[in-house]
Every structure is written in structure tokens, then in C-alpha cells.
Design a protein around this motif. Structure first.
Motif: not given
Ligand SMILES: [Zn+2]
Length: 77
Positions: A20-28
């Protein structure tokens, strides 16, 4: 981007997950299609800190659920 091993939903434990995309810090980020929970494995980053990984291993050996581990480590779940 490194591959993340899917451990299953942090709420229901099922592996019926969808990226479902990534968070701002790049976490899946993941979406569980079984219980409709959106989450990310934040603990993976904390696990790199000394001591925390040992705590997770200890909790796992004690058969604590992943939700319990997240709660104990005070992570978003
Ligand atoms: Zn779920």
C-alpha cells in the motif's frame, strides 16, 4: 529498496497482505485484505538498535504474539 519478508498482519496474523505504498521515511506500508488493517513494520527499524532485537527474540520464544511485541515496544500497530 530491500525486500521485506512478510510476517503476516499485525492484527490478525494472516499473510493476505497487499502493498500500500510507502510512508515518508520509505517504510513499506501494507494493507491486510482479511481484516482491512493498514500498517507498516516499524519495528524493523527499531530492531536494528542494540537490545531491542534481543527483546523481540525473547518475546518470540515466549510465544508472545506480534501485537504483544509491538505493544510492549510501544510501536504503532
Ligand atoms: Zn489482518
Amino acid at each position: 529498496m530491500e525486500h521485506h519478508q512478510t510476517l503476516g498482519c499485525i492484527r490478525c496474523g494472516k499473510a493476505d497482505l497487499q502493498k500500500n505504498g510507502h510512508s515518508e521515511n520509505g517504510t513499506q506500508r501494507w494493507h491486510c485484505k482479511s481484516c482491512n488493517k493498514y500498517f507498516q513494520y516499524d519495528y524493523r527499524y527499531n530492531a536494528r538498535k542494540p537490545g531491542v532485537k534481543e527483546k523481540i527474540t525473547e518475546l518470540t520464544l515466549n510465544s508472545s504474539g506480534i501485537r504483544d511485541i509491538s505493544r510492549i515496544l510501544q510501536l504503532k500497530a
